[in-house]
Write an enzyme that holds these catalytic residues in place. Structure first.
Site, PDB file in Angstrom:
ATOM      1  N   CYS A 125      38.622  37.157  44.472  1.00  0.00           N
ATOM      2  CA  CYS A 125      39.398  37.715  45.183  1.00  0.00           C
ATOM      3  C   CYS A 125      39.299  39.220  46.064  1.00  0.00           C
ATOM      4  CB  CYS A 125      40.320  37.670  43.986  1.00  0.00           C
ATOM      5  SG  CYS A 125      42.225  38.340  44.599  1.00  0.00           S
ATOM      6  N   PRO A 131      43.402  40.370  36.340  1.00  0.00           N
ATOM      7  CA  PRO A 131      43.278  40.151  34.765  1.00  0.00           C
ATOM      8  C   PRO A 131      43.538  38.315  34.209  1.00  0.00           C
ATOM      9  CG  PRO A 131      45.113  41.526  34.504  1.00  0.00           C
ATOM     10  CD  PRO A 131      44.880  41.075  36.105  1.00  0.00           C
TER      11      PRO A 131
END
Length: 161
Positions: A125, A131
């Protein structure tokens, strides 16, 4: 007015009527989720209009790393056939997982099929950390015991049938 009065057709206002057919290719992010979902299937699955982009190829590497057989193009151009009938591992390859943010989509189906998963935290990413806590909360809500090691591997074990 896409999908309004046109029932799924794109309406264009202007001086001349437009007609024709436009081929719409597969959407990468949708394909990534579908590929992970094939891990839940014991029978072969063939997807069509698969864009063979880097992220899709990375997800195929994640699938292969747990024993899935992948055939690209066997059912025609843009097709991918996945046979996840026998998973040989509950531990996807760390390098494959860390190459792609969406690789964590594979954790749930692996957990469901094998009763456990040992999944490195994903990478890939460019916009920063995002998360996976919602995934982990979902596993716990479904009855799994979940731990994350200091070196960033999620260990989840199903505690029920």
């Amino acid at each position: 007015n896409f999908g309004a009065a046109g029932g799924g057709y794109l309406e264009v206002e202007g001086g001349a009527r437009l007609e024709g057919i436009a081929r719409v290719s597969g959407a990468k992010n949708a394909v990534l989720a579908l590929l992970a979902g094939t891990l839940a299937c014991r029978e072969p699955v063939t997807l069509h209009s698969v864009p063979l982009l880097k992220d899709v190829l990375s997800m195929l590497d994640v699938l292969r790393s747990v024993g899935v057989t992948v055939h690209v193009g066997a059912a025609g151009p843009g097709s991918v056939t996945i046979d996840a009938g026998r998973l040989s591992s509950a531990s996807p390859d760390k390098a494959a997982v860390q190459a792609l943010r969406a690789s964590f989509f594979a954790a749930g189906p692996i957990l469901a099929r094998t009763g456990e998963v040992h999944m490195p935290l994903p990478g890939g990413c460019d916009i920063g950390a995002r998360p996976v806590d919602l995934h982990l909360q979902g596993f716990e809500a479904l009855g799994a015991e979940v731990n994350v090691t200091p070196d960033g591997v999620v260990h989840a074990v199903a505690t029920g049938p």
